[in-house]
Each structure stands twice: as structure tokens, then as C-alpha cells.
Design a protein around this motif. Structure first.
Motif, mmCIF file in Angstrom:
data_model
loop_
_atom_site.group_PDB
_atom_site.id
_atom_site.type_symbol
_atom_site.label_atom_id
_atom_site.label_comp_id
_atom_site.label_asym_id
_atom_site.label_seq_id
_atom_site.Cartn_x
_atom_site.Cartn_y
_atom_site.Cartn_z
ATOM 1 N N VAL A 4 17.227 4.481 -14.945
ATOM 2 C CA VAL A 4 16.869 5.444 -15.909
ATOM 3 C C VAL A 4 17.024 4.833 -17.043
ATOM 4 C CG1 VAL A 4 17.824 7.485 -14.955
ATOM 5 C CG2 VAL A 4 19.610 6.286 -16.477
ATOM 6 N N THR A 5 17.038 4.634 -18.572
ATOM 7 C CA THR A 5 16.640 4.676 -19.536
ATOM 8 C C THR A 5 18.118 4.455 -20.426
ATOM 9 O OG1 THR A 5 14.262 3.908 -19.989
ATOM 10 C CG2 THR A 5 15.466 3.153 -22.246
ATOM 11 N N VAL A 6 19.386 4.463 -20.744
ATOM 12 C CA VAL A 6 19.750 5.089 -21.468
ATOM 13 C C VAL A 6 19.828 3.971 -23.064
ATOM 14 C CG1 VAL A 6 22.536 4.697 -22.175
ATOM 15 C CG2 VAL A 6 21.362 4.556 -19.660
ATOM 16 N N ARG A 7 19.716 5.224 -24.301
ATOM 17 C CA ARG A 7 19.699 4.957 -25.190
ATOM 18 C C ARG A 7 21.181 5.575 -26.469
ATOM 19 N NH1 ARG A 7 14.531 4.270 -26.003
ATOM 20 N NH2 ARG A 7 12.623 4.666 -25.051
ATOM 21 N N PHE A 8 20.936 4.346 -27.103
ATOM 22 C CA PHE A 8 22.123 3.840 -27.920
ATOM 23 C C PHE A 8 21.996 4.623 -29.369
ATOM 24 C CE2 PHE A 8 23.353 0.946 -24.550
ATOM 25 C CZ PHE A 8 23.506 1.782 -24.364
ATOM 26 N N PHE A 9 22.625 5.740 -30.089
ATOM 27 C CA PHE A 9 22.204 5.785 -32.004
ATOM 28 C C PHE A 9 23.155 5.585 -32.550
ATOM 29 C CE2 PHE A 9 19.395 8.557 -28.469
ATOM 30 C CZ PHE A 9 18.073 8.337 -29.035
ATOM 31 N N ALA A 10 22.737 5.263 -33.965
ATOM 32 C CA ALA A 10 23.999 4.726 -35.452
ATOM 33 C C ALA A 10 24.545 3.997 -34.592
ATOM 34 C CB ALA A 10 24.026 6.456 -35.978
ATOM 35 N N ARG A 11 25.872 4.757 -34.590
ATOM 36 C CA ARG A 11 27.078 3.623 -34.175
ATOM 37 C C ARG A 11 27.109 3.173 -32.945
ATOM 38 N NH1 ARG A 11 29.789 -0.062 -35.672
ATOM 39 N NH2 ARG A 11 31.926 -0.395 -35.401
ATOM 40 N N TYR A 12 26.849 3.610 -32.049
ATOM 41 C CA TYR A 12 27.034 3.143 -30.762
ATOM 42 C C TYR A 12 25.649 1.460 -30.640
ATOM 43 C CZ TYR A 12 29.751 7.310 -29.274
ATOM 44 O OH TYR A 12 30.582 8.062 -29.525
ATOM 45 N N ALA A 13 24.426 1.897 -31.281
ATOM 46 C CA ALA A 13 24.405 0.852 -31.296
ATOM 47 C C ALA A 13 24.304 -0.298 -32.098
ATOM 48 C CB ALA A 13 22.507 1.317 -32.125
ATOM 49 N N GLU A 14 24.904 -0.173 -32.734
ATOM 50 C CA GLU A 14 25.418 -0.794 -33.479
ATOM 51 C C GLU A 14 26.074 -1.828 -33.010
ATOM 52 O OE1 GLU A 14 27.157 0.140 -37.335
ATOM 53 O OE2 GLU A 14 25.382 1.127 -37.783
ATOM 54 N N LEU A 15 27.318 -1.026 -32.109
ATOM 55 C CA LEU A 15 28.412 -1.448 -31.197
ATOM 56 C C LEU A 15 28.435 -2.228 -29.568
ATOM 57 C CD1 LEU A 15 31.820 1.442 -31.072
ATOM 58 C CD2 LEU A 15 31.802 -0.599 -32.008
ATOM 59 N N MET A 16 26.693 -1.948 -29.889
ATOM 60 C CA MET A 16 26.381 -2.398 -28.107
ATOM 61 C C MET A 16 25.621 -3.503 -28.877
ATOM 62 S SD MET A 16 27.784 -0.702 -26.189
ATOM 63 C CE MET A 16 28.584 0.672 -26.864
ATOM 64 N N GLY A 17 25.338 -3.217 -29.836
ATOM 65 C CA GLY A 17 24.074 -5.053 -30.048
ATOM 66 C C GLY A 17 22.453 -4.066 -29.848
ATOM 67 N N ARG A 18 22.130 -3.185 -29.641
ATOM 68 C CA ARG A 18 21.120 -3.111 -28.865
ATOM 69 C C ARG A 18 21.048 -1.258 -29.274
ATOM 70 N NH1 ARG A 18 20.594 -4.119 -22.812
ATOM 71 N NH2 ARG A 18 22.640 -6.170 -23.185
ATOM 72 N N ASP A 19 19.588 -1.016 -28.926
ATOM 73 C CA ASP A 19 19.207 0.272 -28.726
ATOM 74 C C ASP A 19 18.966 1.067 -27.047
ATOM 75 O OD1 ASP A 19 19.279 0.067 -32.051
ATOM 76 O OD2 ASP A 19 17.248 -0.186 -31.501
ATOM 77 N N THR A 20 18.702 0.282 -26.339
ATOM 78 C CA THR A 20 18.395 1.208 -25.175
ATOM 79 C C THR A 20 18.571 -0.500 -23.834
ATOM 80 O OG1 THR A 20 15.972 0.255 -25.208
ATOM 81 C CG2 THR A 20 16.606 2.300 -25.573
ATOM 82 N N MET A 21 18.576 -0.070 -22.792
ATOM 83 C CA MET A 21 18.754 -0.580 -21.819
ATOM 84 C C MET A 21 18.421 0.011 -20.725
ATOM 85 S SD MET A 21 23.213 -0.377 -20.966
ATOM 86 C CE MET A 21 23.196 -1.673 -19.385
ATOM 87 N N SER A 22 18.136 -0.309 -19.659
ATOM 88 C CA SER A 22 17.964 -0.047 -18.363
ATOM 89 C C SER A 22 19.085 -0.290 -17.025
ATOM 90 C CB SER A 22 16.459 -0.562 -17.970
ATOM 91 O OG SER A 22 16.291 -0.307 -16.673
ATOM 92 N N ILE A 23 19.453 1.505 -16.714
ATOM 93 C CA ILE A 23 20.623 1.130 -14.880
ATOM 94 C C ILE A 23 20.136 2.373 -13.978
ATOM 95 C CG2 ILE A 23 22.594 2.905 -14.702
ATOM 96 C CD1 ILE A 23 22.509 0.849 -17.112
ATOM 97 N N PRO A 24 20.176 1.001 -12.426
ATOM 98 C CA PRO A 24 19.723 1.426 -11.873
ATOM 99 C C PRO A 24 20.619 2.869 -11.351
ATOM 100 C CG PRO A 24 20.949 0.197 -11.204
ATOM 101 C CD PRO A 24 20.903 -0.276 -12.918
#
Length: 82
Positions: A4-24
């Protein structure tokens, strides 16, 4: 393997340092499982709330919702209006 693709928005994207990641994922994976994998993979994800707002394929869901191969899981910070 399914992902699955995980998308981070707004503050969460800032915290993670990315907008997306892939998870098995497997057939029994839930949004809560995805969140746990995100926390295990990205140290900054430990700062996410215990029960963040989540959506699967643009529909808000509870953390016990199941995910399937190809789904998009969005983690959304609280919204404020004004």
C-alpha cells in the motif's frame, strides 16, 4: 508481495520528511498495522498521535479497517477551521 502507499499530509509530511512511502501488506493487514509499520520504519512517526485520522482510497476509516494491495492510506492531521 502486496503493498500500500501511505501518504502524509501537512504537518505529518513535515515530521516524516516525505510525502509518501510504500508498506508491504498481507490479506489481514489493517490500517493500525500499517501505522505500526510506519512507526517501526520512521523514527519521527513515533510523534504521530495514537489514533490519527486515516483514510483509505479517499474514504475516512477506523484503524481496524483492512487494506488491500494497491490501496492508498492517508494519514491526516487534525483539521482546524475558521
Amino acid at each position: 508481495m502486496a503493498h500500500v502507499t501511505v501518504r502524509f499530509f501537512a504537518r505529518y509530511a513535515e515530521l516524516m520528511g516525505r510525502d509518501t512511502m510504500s508498506i508491504p501488506v498481507s490479506d489481514s493487514t489493517t490500517v493500525a498495522d500499517v501505522l505500526e509499520q510506519v512507526r517501526d520504519t520512521l523514527p519521527a512517526a513515533r510523534d504521530l498521535p495514537a489514533r490519527p485520522l486515516a483514510a483509505v482510497n479517499l474514504r475516512q476509516v477506523k484503524l481496524d479497517a483492512r487494506v488491500r494491495d494497491g490501496d492508498e492510506v492517508a494519514l491526516l492531521p487534525p483539521l482546524a477551521g475558521g
